[in-house]
Design a protein around this motif. Structure first.
Motif, PDB file in Angstrom:
ATOM      1  N   THR A 238       0.797  -1.225   0.000  1.00  0.00           N
ATOM      2  CA  THR A 238       0.000   0.000   0.000  1.00  0.00           C
ATOM      3  C   THR A 238       0.823   1.265   0.000  1.00  0.00           C
ATOM      4  O   THR A 238       0.317   2.332  -0.355  1.00  0.00           O
ATOM      5  N   SER A 239       2.109   1.177   0.401  1.00  0.00           N
ATOM      6  CA  SER A 239       2.873   2.389   0.665  1.00  0.00           C
ATOM      7  C   SER A 239       4.362   2.079   0.670  1.00  0.00           C
ATOM      8  O   SER A 239       4.760   0.907   0.569  1.00  0.00           O
ATOM      9  N   SER A 278       7.186  -7.536  11.290  1.00  0.00           N
ATOM     10  CA  SER A 278       6.510  -6.376  11.864  1.00  0.00           C
ATOM     11  C   SER A 278       5.409  -6.866  12.785  1.00  0.00           C
ATOM     12  O   SER A 278       4.717  -7.838  12.470  1.00  0.00           O
ATOM     13  N   PRO A 279       5.227  -6.226  13.932  1.00  0.00           N
ATOM     14  CA  PRO A 279       4.264  -6.719  14.918  1.00  0.00           C
ATOM     15  C   PRO A 279       2.822  -6.412  14.545  1.00  0.00           C
ATOM     16  O   PRO A 279       2.545  -5.548  13.713  1.00  0.00           O
ATOM     17  N   ASN A 280       1.921  -7.147  15.180  1.00  0.00           N
ATOM     18  CA  ASN A 280       0.482  -6.937  15.058  1.00  0.00           C
ATOM     19  C   ASN A 280      -0.114  -6.784  16.448  1.00  0.00           C
ATOM     20  O   ASN A 280       0.346  -7.407  17.413  1.00  0.00           O
ATOM     21  N   VAL A 281      -1.139  -5.964  16.533  1.00  0.00           N
ATOM     22  CA  VAL A 281      -1.804  -5.777  17.817  1.00  0.00           C
ATOM     23  C   VAL A 281      -2.544  -7.042  18.216  1.00  0.00           C
ATOM     24  O   VAL A 281      -2.555  -7.447  19.378  1.00  0.00           O
ATOM     25  N   ASN A 282      -3.168  -7.672  17.219  1.00  0.00           N
ATOM     26  CA  ASN A 282      -3.940  -8.883  17.475  1.00  0.00           C
ATOM     27  C   ASN A 282      -4.039  -9.706  16.199  1.00  0.00           C
ATOM     28  O   ASN A 282      -3.392  -9.383  15.201  1.00  0.00           O
ATOM     29  N   SER A 283      -4.843 -10.743  16.213  1.00  0.00           N
ATOM     30  CA  SER A 283      -4.994 -11.605  15.042  1.00  0.00           C
ATOM     31  C   SER A 283      -6.078 -11.103  14.101  1.00  0.00           C
ATOM     32  O   SER A 283      -6.361 -11.741  13.081  1.00  0.00           O
ATOM     33  N   LEU A 284      -6.689  -9.970  14.435  1.00  0.00           N
ATOM     34  CA  LEU A 284      -7.714  -9.388  13.586  1.00  0.00           C
ATOM     35  C   LEU A 284      -7.052  -8.456  12.574  1.00  0.00           C
ATOM     36  O   LEU A 284      -5.879  -8.611  12.255  1.00  0.00           O
ATOM     37  N   SER A 285      -7.753  -7.474  12.077  1.00  0.00           N
ATOM     38  CA  SER A 285      -7.240  -6.610  11.011  1.00  0.00           C
ATOM     39  C   SER A 285      -6.156  -5.673  11.519  1.00  0.00           C
ATOM     40  O   SER A 285      -6.349  -4.948  12.501  1.00  0.00           O
ATOM     41  N   ASN A 286      -4.981  -5.688  10.842  1.00  0.00           N
ATOM     42  CA  ASN A 286      -3.849  -4.816  11.194  1.00  0.00           C
ATOM     43  C   ASN A 286      -3.132  -4.329   9.939  1.00  0.00           C
ATOM     44  O   ASN A 286      -1.940  -4.604   9.760  1.00  0.00           O
ATOM     45  N   PRO A 287      -3.753  -3.623   9.010  1.00  0.00           N
ATOM     46  CA  PRO A 287      -3.047  -3.221   7.794  1.00  0.00           C
ATOM     47  C   PRO A 287      -2.128  -2.027   8.006  1.00  0.00           C
ATOM     48  O   PRO A 287      -2.393  -1.167   8.846  1.00  0.00           O
ATOM     49  N   ILE A 288      -1.033  -1.996   7.268  1.00  0.00           N
ATOM     50  CA  ILE A 288      -0.206  -0.790   7.153  1.00  0.00           C
ATOM     51  C   ILE A 288      -0.705  -0.023   5.937  1.00  0.00           C
ATOM     52  O   ILE A 288      -0.680  -0.531   4.822  1.00  0.00           O
ATOM     53  N   ASN A 289      -1.167   1.205   6.154  1.00  0.00           N
ATOM     54  CA  ASN A 289      -1.725   2.017   5.074  1.00  0.00           C
ATOM     55  C   ASN A 289      -0.770   3.075   4.548  1.00  0.00           C
ATOM     56  O   ASN A 289      -0.962   3.583   3.444  1.00  0.00           O
ATOM     57  N   ALA A 290       0.243   3.451   5.349  1.00  0.00           N
ATOM     58  CA  ALA A 290       1.143   4.529   4.946  1.00  0.00           C
ATOM     59  C   ALA A 290       2.483   4.370   5.653  1.00  0.00           C
ATOM     60  O   ALA A 290       2.557   3.764   6.737  1.00  0.00           O
ATOM     61  N   MET A 291       3.531   4.927   5.043  1.00  0.00           N
ATOM     62  CA  MET A 291       4.851   4.939   5.657  1.00  0.00           C
ATOM     63  C   MET A 291       5.460   6.325   5.496  1.00  0.00           C
ATOM     64  O   MET A 291       5.156   7.051   4.540  1.00  0.00           O
ATOM     65  N   SER A 292       6.321   6.697   6.448  1.00  0.00           N
ATOM     66  CA  SER A 292       7.069   7.953   6.357  1.00  0.00           C
ATOM     67  C   SER A 292       8.439   7.744   6.991  1.00  0.00           C
ATOM     68  O   SER A 292       8.631   6.807   7.776  1.00  0.00           O
ATOM     69  N   SER A 293       9.389   8.614   6.646  1.00  0.00           N
ATOM     70  CA  SER A 293      10.763   8.363   7.061  1.00  0.00           C
ATOM     71  C   SER A 293      11.542   9.648   7.322  1.00  0.00           C
ATOM     72  O   SER A 293      11.410  10.634   6.590  1.00  0.00           O
ATOM     73  N   ASN A 294      12.372   9.589   8.367  1.00  0.00           N
ATOM     74  CA  ASN A 294      13.390  10.607   8.630  1.00  0.00           C
ATOM     75  C   ASN A 294      14.790  10.046   8.388  1.00  0.00           C
ATOM     76  O   ASN A 294      15.775  10.654   8.767  1.00  0.00           O
ATOM     77  N   GLY A 295      14.859   8.884   7.776  1.00  0.00           N
ATOM     78  CA  GLY A 295      16.120   8.211   7.549  1.00  0.00           C
ATOM     79  C   GLY A 295      16.003   6.740   7.876  1.00  0.00           C
ATOM     80  O   GLY A 295      15.012   6.285   8.442  1.00  0.00           O
TER      81      GLY A 295
END
Length: 421
Positions: A238-239, A278-295
């Motif tokens: 997604t990102s 990458s970790p998940n809060v639970n076994s339900l829905s945990n999508p990564i929708n966006a990323m940003s970076s300072n390095g």
């Protein structure tokens, strides 16, 4: 300095990103030449159903006393069904927003691009292509802009990948390869330089399985670059962010079609893509929708997770060694769709929250220590949401884009907001 704000009631519902993407794909398929006459009344335009509201809560939102969000007048290609999906800027006088609109005459989805010249936003013509949508944009320079998405190709009867380039004068379509024999769609585009650009998304194979898709621009052609193979039948990108030619990241999710998305993080090391846990809060829905970076040692992955009754914000941080979940606020049924990093102590995430039965724009800010909701974000009359945000180089100001809603929950007019002092 801080200020007190009160959270609106919590509610339950469905993730707006998957919901809106479902609308988009259904609309694009339905607005193909063969189905254009029936595309304007599409069932997925109905809004998600929401459950009962929960209790009120209050919290302190920081850190801005004199700085705030302002709505900036934005153009619309049509009287209705207008959305900006992405935004990028090279300076205070040069920014681009991309998305789509719906032509009421033939029911087709059409890509749109708008430019900021330092004074006003205005629409800029994009190539005529059947049933297309732009989901991502990257500004390398004022004369080197990429926008990516998808379009309906009648010759194969499928949605195919789409890349458009701005050379300072006009937008042109640049050919991209497609894989899998079915849908190909780009969600994001990132770049290190004019000769090092990545488009990220997914393809669908003949068994209707979604697979991660990464393509690279070397200055002359787009080429598919293999990504890791999973035992799962559903994985998407997604990102992403590009820190260097040997440090490019992509975020997304696994198994969303089953209703239990798990986070997905991949890194390009200069020779191949590898999955990074990458970790998940639970076994339900945990999508990564966006990323940003300072390095390469300070990155953020932003999204939402399902608690079993509602959606809450998800913020994960990369410290150069591993990803970890960082506590983030929730203002009712809340999801994050876009993110940008101004510096290590100024990171933004935007999306929406549910106020009763109405979506409203939402933002939160990382000050180097904690995430905090930043209110107020101006709200269109019937509600709206923010899909993306981008820093304005040379300042601590940021843009955010999205859409307002009609009373039936369908996108209405484009929405552009600017955070500044």
């Amino acid at each position: 300095m801080s200020r007190n704000v009160t959270a609106v009631p919590r509610g339950t519902g469905s993730n707006i990103r998957s919901w809106s993407l479902g609308i988009v794909i259904a609309m694009l398929l339905a607005s193909s030449p063969a189905a254009a006459s029936a595309s304007y009344q599409i069932a997925p335009y109905s809004r998600p159903a929401f459950g009962s509201a929960q209790g009120m809560s209050s919290f302190t939102a920081s850190p801005f006393a004199t700085c705030k969000w302002h709505i900036v007048t934005s153009p619309n290609a049509q009287a209705d069904r207008n959305v900006f999906n992405a935004v990028a800027a090279t300076s205070a006088r040069n920014a681009w927003a991309v998305g789509r609109t719906l032509n009421p005459n033939d029911g087709s989805i059409q890509p749109v691009a708008a430019h900021w010249n330092g004074t006003a936003w205005s629409l800029v013509a994009t190539p005529s292509v059947a049933s297309a949508n732009l989901f991502g944009v990257k500004a390398i320079s004022a004369t080197d802009i990429w926008a990516v998405g998808t379009f309906y190709d009648p010759s194969v009867g499928q949605l195919q990948s789409l890349a458009e380039h701005w050379n300072g004068t006009s937008w042109t379509i640049v050919a991209t390869p497609n894989v899998g024999g079915s849908t190909n769609l780009f969600n994001a585009v990132v770049a290190n330089s004019t000769n090092d650009v990545w488009a990220l998304g997914f393809s669908v194979d003949t068994s209707n399985n979604r697979n991660t898709l990464a393509e690279h621009w070397d200055g002359s052609t787009w080429k598919v670059v293999p990504t890791p193979i999973f035992t799962s039948t559903d994985y998407t990108l997604t990102s992403g962010v590009a820190n260097s030619p040997t440090n490019v990241w992509a975020g997304g999710a696994i198994n969303c079609q089953t209703g239990s998305c798990q986070t997905l993080s991949e890194r390009w090391n200069g020779s191949k893509w590898k999955v990074v846990p990458s970790p998940n809060v639970n076994s339900l829905s945990n999508p990564i929708n966006a990323m940003s970076s300072n390095g390469k040692s300070d990155m953020w992955a932003i999204g939402d997770f399902y608690t079993g009754s509602t959606f809450d914000t998800l913020a994960e941080h990369w410290n150069g060694t591993s990803w970890s979940i960082i506590s983030s606020p929730n203002t009712a049924f809340t999801a994050l769709i876009g993110s940008t990093a101004v510096n290590t102590s100024d990171v933004w995430a935007v999306g929406y929250y549910l106020n009763g039965s109405i979506y409203q724009p939402y933002s939160m800010n990382w000050n180097g220590s904690v995430w905090a909701t930043v209110f107020p974000v101006p709200v269109p009359t019937i509600g709206g949401y923010l899909t993306a945000t981008a820093k304005i180089p040379g300042s601590t100001n940021v843009w955010a884009v999205g859409a307002s809603f009609n009373s039936n929950g369908s996108p209405h007019l484009t929405l552009i907001e600017k955070f500044h002092c």
